[in-house]
Design a protein around this motif. Structure first.
Motif, PDB file in Angstrom:
ATOM      1  N   ARG A  19       0.828  -1.235   0.000  1.00 17.02           N
ATOM      2  CA  ARG A  19       0.000   0.000   0.000  1.00 17.02           C
ATOM      3  C   ARG A  19       0.854   1.275   0.000  1.00 17.02           C
ATOM      4  O   ARG A  19       0.472   2.289  -0.594  1.00 17.02           O
ATOM      5  CB  ARG A  19      -0.962  -0.002   1.188  1.00 17.02           C
ATOM      6  N   GLN A  20       2.027   1.246   0.632  1.00 18.03           N
ATOM      7  CA  GLN A  20       2.911   2.427   0.630  1.00 18.03           C
ATOM      8  C   GLN A  20       3.408   2.683  -0.778  1.00 18.03           C
ATOM      9  O   GLN A  20       3.432   3.827  -1.242  1.00 18.03           O
ATOM     10  CB  GLN A  20       4.088   2.184   1.588  1.00 18.03           C
ATOM     11  N   GLU A  21       3.756   1.640  -1.459  1.00 19.14           N
ATOM     12  CA  GLU A  21       4.239   1.800  -2.837  1.00 19.14           C
ATOM     13  C   GLU A  21       3.112   2.304  -3.742  1.00 19.14           C
ATOM     14  O   GLU A  21       3.327   3.154  -4.614  1.00 19.14           O
ATOM     15  CB  GLU A  21       4.785   0.448  -3.329  1.00 19.14           C
ATOM     16  N   PHE A  22       1.907   1.798  -3.499  1.00 21.52           N
ATOM     17  CA  PHE A  22       0.750   2.211  -4.285  1.00 21.52           C
ATOM     18  C   PHE A  22       0.467   3.702  -4.050  1.00 21.52           C
ATOM     19  O   PHE A  22       0.181   4.466  -4.989  1.00 21.52           O
ATOM     20  CB  PHE A  22      -0.463   1.339  -3.916  1.00 21.52           C
ATOM     21  N   ALA A  23       0.602   4.122  -2.791  1.00 13.18           N
ATOM     22  CA  ALA A  23       0.351   5.522  -2.459  1.00 13.18           C
ATOM     23  C   ALA A  23       1.372   6.432  -3.147  1.00 13.18           C
ATOM     24  O   ALA A  23       1.034   7.498  -3.674  1.00 13.18           O
ATOM     25  CB  ALA A  23       0.389   5.713  -0.939  1.00 13.18           C
ATOM     26  N   GLU A  24       2.609   6.036  -3.170  1.00 11.84           N
ATOM     27  CA  GLU A  24       3.629   6.848  -3.813  1.00 11.84           C
ATOM     28  C   GLU A  24       3.401   6.912  -5.315  1.00 11.84           C
ATOM     29  O   GLU A  24       3.655   7.951  -5.957  1.00 11.84           O
ATOM     30  CB  GLU A  24       5.008   6.282  -3.508  1.00 11.84           C
ATOM     31  N   ILE A  45       0.465   6.779  -6.792  1.00 14.85           N
ATOM     32  CA  ILE A  45      -0.635   7.751  -6.987  1.00 14.85           C
ATOM     33  C   ILE A  45      -0.132   9.183  -6.836  1.00 14.85           C
ATOM     34  O   ILE A  45      -0.508  10.105  -7.584  1.00 14.85           O
ATOM     35  CB  ILE A  45      -1.776   7.473  -5.994  1.00 14.85           C
ATOM     36  N   MET A  46       0.742   9.409  -5.855  1.00 14.28           N
ATOM     37  CA  MET A  46       1.312  10.758  -5.642  1.00 14.28           C
ATOM     38  C   MET A  46       2.038  11.211  -6.891  1.00 14.28           C
ATOM     39  O   MET A  46       1.894  12.389  -7.313  1.00 14.28           O
ATOM     40  CB  MET A  46       2.248  10.724  -4.442  1.00 14.28           C
ATOM     41  N   ASN A  47       2.822  10.329  -7.474  1.00 11.03           N
ATOM     42  CA  ASN A  47       3.585  10.718  -8.657  1.00 11.03           C
ATOM     43  C   ASN A  47       2.662  10.982  -9.844  1.00 11.03           C
ATOM     44  O   ASN A  47       2.933  11.868 -10.666  1.00 11.03           O
ATOM     45  CB  ASN A  47       4.586   9.619  -8.996  1.00 11.03           C
ATOM     46  N   ARG A  48       1.639  10.184  -9.950  1.00  9.35           N
ATOM     47  CA  ARG A  48       0.736  10.353 -11.078  1.00  9.35           C
ATOM     48  C   ARG A  48      -0.164  11.596 -10.932  1.00  9.35           C
ATOM     49  O   ARG A  48      -0.416  12.304 -11.908  1.00  9.35           O
ATOM     50  CB  ARG A  48      -0.133   9.099 -11.233  1.00  9.35           C
ATOM     51  N   LEU A  49      -0.667  11.821  -9.728  1.00 11.31           N
ATOM     52  CA  LEU A  49      -1.635  12.915  -9.527  1.00 11.31           C
ATOM     53  C   LEU A  49      -1.015  14.166  -8.926  1.00 11.31           C
ATOM     54  O   LEU A  49      -1.687  15.212  -8.829  1.00 11.31           O
ATOM     55  CB  LEU A  49      -2.790  12.441  -8.643  1.00 11.31           C
ATOM     56  N   ASP A  50       0.228  14.102  -8.484  1.00 16.10           N
ATOM     57  CA  ASP A  50       0.906  15.249  -7.855  1.00 16.10           C
ATOM     58  C   ASP A  50       0.117  15.728  -6.646  1.00 16.10           C
ATOM     59  O   ASP A  50      -0.157  16.909  -6.487  1.00 16.10           O
ATOM     60  CB  ASP A  50       1.099  16.381  -8.858  1.00 16.10           C
TER      61      ASP A  50
END
Length: 585
Positions: free
Chosen positions: A62-67, A69-74
């Motif tokens: 989940r931490q990797e998934f969150a990062e 999403i952060m990179n994709r959506l800023d």
């Protein structure tokens, strides 16, 4: 005082400024709210999609998934369980393993999620948070996305900058158009105002430019038509006024208007001759303070008291003549029978009176003048026939008297014929160049023996080489008559002075004596036929009473004027002015 154009432009700009400012604030707020709503909606959709996707991700990933999403959506991504335990966090400064869920985005969360804008506890920055519920396999949880508010502020600044620039340009355009429109509207008004001011000053030639066909153009055309009509009316009024003034001043009768307060409001030029004074000074003065004749004053008072028409003949004395006037007086009645004043018309009937008096007096005067010599002739003739002719001494004495009376009768008839001839319309002088100095000396030489015989002091002053256009014989006749009168009416040891000099364009003849004089009351009558100041003396001296009447007519025939100054028992001075050149008729 601020001009209407300035006030109009200033008012329009103030209203425009307030309206545009209010509109800008409203639009800015609407755009800001719209942008925030759109951002929240987008963030919500992204959070919903991410929450659905993370449900299938294993807890360790989940931490990797969150990062990812952060990179994709800023955006900042936080994944936590229902009790607040953090399973994934992309913000490095967020060191806590547990998140306080008592914040707005979690308190207001529902099936679609919850949102809030607040300061982050981890970073201290203001962020936009959006939380969406997540159904894990073993538990419930939340997925929260966060975005810095600085992005909203940057967009908001851009919006306000765009609004400010757009509205500034619009304000400049509106200001320019307002100025031009206001100038277009107010310029004709200013021109109309200038024309109206000129009309108020009496300049009815003023006009304004007619441009457009709108209401302003109609106003300018109306003003021009008004000015034209006023000009025409004023011109007609001035023409009528000039005609009326000319008629009043040249009507051949005196005209006086007196208002209800007794002030003289109008008096024509003919009244100057009637009252022998400058009657222009009488305007706006009370009538009884300037009019001296009591008969005329009583007539005016009668009209004021009775308010009825009055007609009366009055007699006014000038310096040398008595004038008779037929006076018509009538009240001027206004509205409601109110007396507004009176009008007086004075017709000169002096000549009619003179003619009437001449007709009455001529027979009486001639009969009276003829009676004495005829009576003497008849009486002495009867005496001679009764026997006195036998007495040589008495006969000679009576015949001498008859001769003198016959001579006197002849002189009277001669003077009557002479006066009658002079008064005829066809009477003409024998115009020629008169050697005044020589003619004057000839008369002086002729009468000098009579003057010495009576023992009078005689002085002469003559200017040499005096010449004028006239009748030599008539000039001598004038001088002889005047000097004969001086001799007759000057007692012994008196003096006589005769003088002829040049005075400007006139030849001045002066005959002065220290005789019995003439009282001021008799001045106007001395030129009447048969009038004698001292009847006994003049008749005994052989005078006919026609000498001065002949003098006056001959002077007038020369276009001259005669003046007399005299005082009782102090002598008399006659001054006659002859024009040097004949006046062309």
């Amino acid at each position: 005082m601020m001009k209407f154009r300035t006030r109009l432009i200033f008012g329009l700009l103030i209203v425009t400024l307030f309206v545009m400012a209010a509109l800008g604030i409203l639009i800015g707020q609407l755009l800001k709210g719209f942008y925030v709503e759109q951002l929240e909606e987008r963030l919500g959709k992204e959070a919903s999609l991410a929450s659905l996707a993370i449900e299938d991700v294993e807890e360790n990933n989940r931490q990797e998934f969150a990062e990812d999403i952060m990179n994709r959506l800023d955006v900042r991504v936080t994944v936590l369980k229902e009790n607040g335990e953090v399973e994934a966090e992309t913000e490095e400064k967020a060191s806590s393993t547990e998140v306080d869920i008592d914040v707005p985005e979690f308190e207001e969360i529902d099936e679609s999620g919850g949102t809030s804008i607040r300061n982050s506890a981890a970073t201290g920055n203001e962020l936009l948070f959006y939380a969406a519920p997540v159904n894990f396999e073993d538990d419930q949880g939340y997925l929260r996305l966060a975005m810095p508010v600085e992005r909203i502020k940057e967009v908001n600044q851009q919006i306000w900058m765009f609004i400010a620039i757009s509205f500034s340009l619009a304000f400049i355009v509106i200001m320019t158009l307002s100025y031009r429109i206001a100038n277009q509207l107010t310029r004709p008004i200013g021109q109309v105002t200038d024309v109206a001011n000129e009309l108020a000053k009496g300049n009815f030639k003023a006009r304004t430019y007619v441009g457009s066909k709108d209401e302003v153009g109609q106003l300018t055309r109306s003003i021009n038509i008004l000015a034209y009509n006023l000009d025409q009316i004023t011109s007609r009024y001035q023409t009528q006024q000039e005609r009326l003034e000319t008629l009043i001043d040249n009507m051949g009768s005196g005209l006086i208007f007196i208002n209800d307060r007794g002030d003289i409001t109008l008096i024509n030029q003919y009244c100057k001759d009637i009252f022998d004074t400058d009657t222009d000074q009488w305007l706006h003065l009370v009538y009884h303070k300037v009019i001296e004749d009591q008969t005329l004053i009583k007539l005016i008072q009668q009209i004021f008291l009775t308010e009825t028409k009055v007609r009366r003949q009055v007699q006014l004395n000038s310096r040398l003549e008595v004038h008779h006037y037929d006076v018509y007086g009538a009240p001027i009645v206004g509205e409601k029978e109110r007396l507004r004043g009176i009008v007086l018309v004075l017709h000169d009937i002096t000549e009619l009176k003179k003619l009437e008096q001449v007709r009455k007096d001529f027979v009486a005067n001639v009969s009276h003048e003829l009676k004495t010599p005829v009576t003497s002739l008849k009486g002495f003739t009867e005496t001679l026939l009764d026997g006195a002719m036998d007495d040589q001494k008495a006969r000679k004495q009576f015949l001498d008297i008859i001769w003198k009376e016959g001579d006197r009768l002849q002189d009277l008839i001669t003077d009557l014929l002479e006066l009658s001839r002079i008064e005829q319309e066809f009477f003409q002088l024998n115009w020629q160049s008169v050697d005044v100095t020589t003619a004057f000396q000839e008369v002086v030489d002729l009468l000098d023996p009579r003057i010495k015989e009576k023992g009078l002091e005689f002085t002469v002053n003559k200017q040499e080489n005096l010449v004028m256009e006239g009748d030599t014989a008539r000039f001598k006749q004038i001088l002889i008559n005047l000097m004969n009168n001086a001799i007759v009416y000057t007692p012994e040891n008196g003096y006589i002075h005769a003088e002829v000099i040049q005075e400007g364009m006139f030849i001045l003849l002066i005959v002065q004596d220290s005789g019995i004089g003439i009282s001021k009351e008799e001045w106007p009558r001395i030129f009447e036929r048969f009038y004698r100041v001292d009847k006994d003396r003049s008749r005994n001296s052989g005078g006919t009473g026609l000498g001065l009447a002949i003098v006056k007519h001959l002077v007038e025939a020369h276009n001259g004027s005669i003046d007399v100054e005299s005082e009782k028992d102090k002598g008399t001075t006659f001054k006659i002015y002859f024009p040097e050149k004949r006046l062309k008729e």
